[in-house]
Scaffold this active site. Structure first.
Site, PDB file in Angstrom:
ATOM      1  N   CYS A 215       0.735  -1.224   0.085  1.00  0.00           N
ATOM      2  CA  CYS A 215      -0.031   0.079   0.150  1.00  0.00           C
ATOM      3  C   CYS A 215       0.820   1.326   0.055  1.00  0.00           C
ATOM      4  O   CYS A 215       1.672   1.433   1.057  1.00  0.00           O
ATOM      5  CB  CYS A 215      -0.966   0.001   1.292  1.00  0.00           C
ATOM      6  SG  CYS A 215      -1.944   1.583   1.407  1.00  0.00           S
ATOM      7  N   CYS A 233      -7.129   2.592 -13.342  1.00  0.00           N
ATOM      8  CA  CYS A 233      -5.559   2.675 -13.172  1.00  0.00           C
ATOM      9  C   CYS A 233      -4.887   1.514 -12.501  1.00  0.00           C
ATOM     10  O   CYS A 233      -3.629   1.269 -12.893  1.00  0.00           O
ATOM     11  CB  CYS A 233      -5.223   4.124 -12.534  1.00  0.00           C
ATOM     12  SG  CYS A 233      -5.889   4.005 -10.903  1.00  0.00           S
ATOM     13  N   CYS A 238      -4.523  -0.573   0.291  1.00  0.00           N
ATOM     14  CA  CYS A 238      -5.209  -1.504   1.400  1.00  0.00           C
ATOM     15  C   CYS A 238      -6.573  -0.877   1.718  1.00  0.00           C
ATOM     16  O   CYS A 238      -6.830   0.380   1.635  1.00  0.00           O
ATOM     17  CB  CYS A 238      -4.301  -1.707   2.699  1.00  0.00           C
ATOM     18  SG  CYS A 238      -4.260  -0.123   3.789  1.00  0.00           S
ATOM     19  N   CYS A 327     -45.680  14.877  -5.808  1.00  0.00           N
ATOM     20  CA  CYS A 327     -46.771  15.659  -5.419  1.00  0.00           C
ATOM     21  C   CYS A 327     -47.868  16.140  -6.336  1.00  0.00           C
ATOM     22  O   CYS A 327     -48.606  16.975  -6.177  1.00  0.00           O
ATOM     23  CB  CYS A 327     -46.217  17.126  -4.704  1.00  0.00           C
ATOM     24  SG  CYS A 327     -45.648  18.182  -5.566  1.00  0.00           S
ATOM     25  N   CYS A 402     -19.665  21.876 -17.330  1.00  0.00           N
ATOM     26  CA  CYS A 402     -20.978  21.653 -16.410  1.00  0.00           C
ATOM     27  C   CYS A 402     -21.790  23.052 -16.201  1.00  0.00           C
ATOM     28  O   CYS A 402     -22.989  22.844 -15.741  1.00  0.00           O
ATOM     29  CB  CYS A 402     -20.471  20.949 -15.157  1.00  0.00           C
ATOM     30  SG  CYS A 402     -19.443  22.068 -14.072  1.00  0.00           S
ATOM     31  N   CYS A 412      -2.915  31.852 -12.338  1.00  0.00           N
ATOM     32  CA  CYS A 412      -2.977  32.032 -13.717  1.00  0.00           C
ATOM     33  C   CYS A 412      -4.071  31.685 -14.548  1.00  0.00           C
ATOM     34  O   CYS A 412      -5.156  31.698 -13.698  1.00  0.00           O
ATOM     35  CB  CYS A 412      -1.782  30.956 -14.334  1.00  0.00           C
ATOM     36  SG  CYS A 412      -2.158  29.335 -13.874  1.00  0.00           S
ATOM     37  N   CYS A 425      -9.712  26.969 -19.731  1.00  0.00           N
ATOM     38  CA  CYS A 425      -9.000  28.443 -19.782  1.00  0.00           C
ATOM     39  C   CYS A 425      -9.944  29.389 -19.614  1.00  0.00           C
ATOM     40  O   CYS A 425     -11.149  29.651 -19.945  1.00  0.00           O
ATOM     41  CB  CYS A 425      -8.281  28.641 -21.158  1.00  0.00           C
ATOM     42  SG  CYS A 425      -7.705  30.205 -21.613  1.00  0.00           S
TER      43      CYS A 425
END
Length: 470
Positions: A215, A233, A238, A327, A402, A412, A425
């Site tokens: 781990c 990946c 652990c 409702c 989104c 930056c 950007c």
């Protein structure tokens, strides 16, 4: 005890010792059953035959099953009585294997032969049958198609009996009939692909559980059975470390950020992995917040405007009406008031500012009139939304992925959305490459070339740093 009997006992004891999990000795006779997984080459694939060809990479195929019984005069005179069964081979291919086992017995007559058979079935089957990647699998879609030959058409890539498999003519059959010792262990009407994929996944998990991993968080070596592997990946940690990590993130409401702890890794834990590591109450919170954040990113989802409800409502395309499934309130998705058909919204978005100014500058009597006309809560919300919208227009920009409003305080022009974690950007609002977001500012053909710090007051930042150092 006769020499044959002694040789049989020695061979069966050796099988039980070497193949502890795969071999099962029979109770009522000298014999048993052994399951043998064929060794596959790296990057072995299964291909589904159909309109659209789909490839699946697998590491394990369901085992060949060798059932055998040892006669009294084995190995001095007679060979073991056996059957070979498989879920993914054709009967023609298994018949060829049976004949090859007979040949191996003839070559070793008078000696024990089970280990020779096992080695052949484990290591040499693919070469013997000329089976190569990809293994072509037919999916049965009707009763008529299920009566055609066998499950797999691996014989089409060149088995010793491929003339029996190929479809040159509907009535043509292999000159050599199928061996009665070749047994199909899966109904020809069943779909073979799920069996292949399920077995491959189970075997992968079995190998993972028995493999030791270190781990990277607690630097302790543990078996895979006590570890968690991120699917994308393949990084392994652990479970105790990941449990604590998940608990902290969920309590803080960061359900979209259950990423792999490896720096710059974007792999995310699956809901099933989270459920295995946290208690029911915490998982319920995770599930609720994950659904909420997912719905917030969907353009066709709005929420019931009734404060006591707030249920998510799917909106039909080109429609301004929403009906709450809980409702039953029918409302306008634009102004969040009761649905008014083709009539104009009572509070259009462009009139929020004027309504705010009118309300704030009105007398007490005029304010009461407006509250009676639109509702006090609606007026207050209009004022708050108008102020918020003005502030956001002046100080924030929307994430191009989104739509979340983002304020740039300092730094930056490479921005990270706090909601979806995408890079963009600040100048052109273009999405940036996750692996190398700064390439946007280093590309001569980019509209923002060499503008990573455009608009940033570097002198002011340096002055602040120098003041802090003093």
């Amino acid at each position: 005890m006769s020499q044959d009997k002694a040789d049989q006992e020695d061979e069966l004891l050796a099988l039980a010792s070497i193949y502890e999990d795969e071999f099962h000795r029979a109770d009522s006779a000298q014999g048993g059953e052994i399951q043998l997984c064929v060794k596959l080459p790296p990057d072995f694939k299964v291909v589904v035959k159909g309109e659209k060809q789909i490839e699946y990479k697998i590491s394990f195929l369901p085992p060949l099953v060798l059932n055998f019984e040892l006669p009294e005069d084995y190995p001095s005179t007679n060979s073991p009585i056996f059957t070979v069964s498989s879920k993914w081979m054709s009967r023609g291919q298994m018949s060829a294997l049976c004949r090859r086992l007979d040949e191996l017995w003839e070559e070793n007559q008078g000696c024990v032969v089970l280990f020779t058979w096992i080695q052949f079935l484990s290591e040499d089957v693919l070469d013997f049958l000329s089976i190569q990647s990809p293994l072509l699998v037919s999916r049965h879609e009707s009763k008529a198609s299920s009566r055609k030959a066998d499950h797999a058409v691996a014989g089409e890539v060149g088995s010793p009996c491929d003339s029996w498999e190929k479809k040159k003519t509907k009535k043509k059959k292999c000159e050599t009939p199928p061996d009665p010792r070749a047994v199909l262990s899966l109904d020809t009407r069943a779909d073979l692909l799920p069996h292949l994929l399920d077995f491959d996944q189970a075997q992968r998990q079995r190998v993972f559980d028995a493999t030791p991993f270190c781990c990277a968080i607690c630097l302790t070596e543990k078996r895979g059975a006590t570890c968690l592997c991120f699917k994308e990946c393949q990084h392994v940690y652990c479970k105790s470390c990941m449990t604590e990590y998940f608990q902290i993130q969920i309590r803080d409401g960061n359900v979209q950020c259950l990423n792999c702890p490896e720096p710059k890794c974007s792999s995310v834990a699956t809901p099933m992995q989270v459920k295995q590591l946290v208690d029911e109450e915490l998982f319920a919170r995770y599930d609720r917040l994950l659904l909420q954040s997912s719905l917030d990113l969907m353009a066709d989802v709005v929420y019931c405007p009734r404060h006591a409800c707030g249920t998510a409502v799917m909106v039909e395309p080109d429609s301004t009406m929403g009906i709450c499934s809980v409702c039953q309130y029918a409302f306008c998705t634009l102004c969040k008031m009761g649905y008014h058909g083709v009539s104009h919204c009572k509070i259009p978005a462009e009139e929020l500012r004027s309504l705010r100014d009118e309300y704030l500058s009105a007398t007490a009597e005029a304010k009461k009139f407006l509250e009676q006309r639109f509702g006090k809560r609606v007026i207050q919300k209009a004022v708050e939304e108008s102020f918020s919208r003005d502030w956001l227009n002046d100080n924030a920009k929307c994430c191009p992925y989104c739509g979340t409003n983002i304020q740039k305080v300092d730094g930056c022009n490479k921005m990270t959305c706090t909601s979806c974690r995408h890079y963009f950007c600040w100048l052109c609002l273009g999405l940036l490459n996750k692996a190398n977001p700064y390439s946007h500012f280093n590309n001569p053909h980019s509209p923002c070339y060499n503008q990573l710090f455009h608009g940033v007051d570097l002198d002011e930042d340096e002055a602040l740093w120098s003041d802090e150092e003093d």
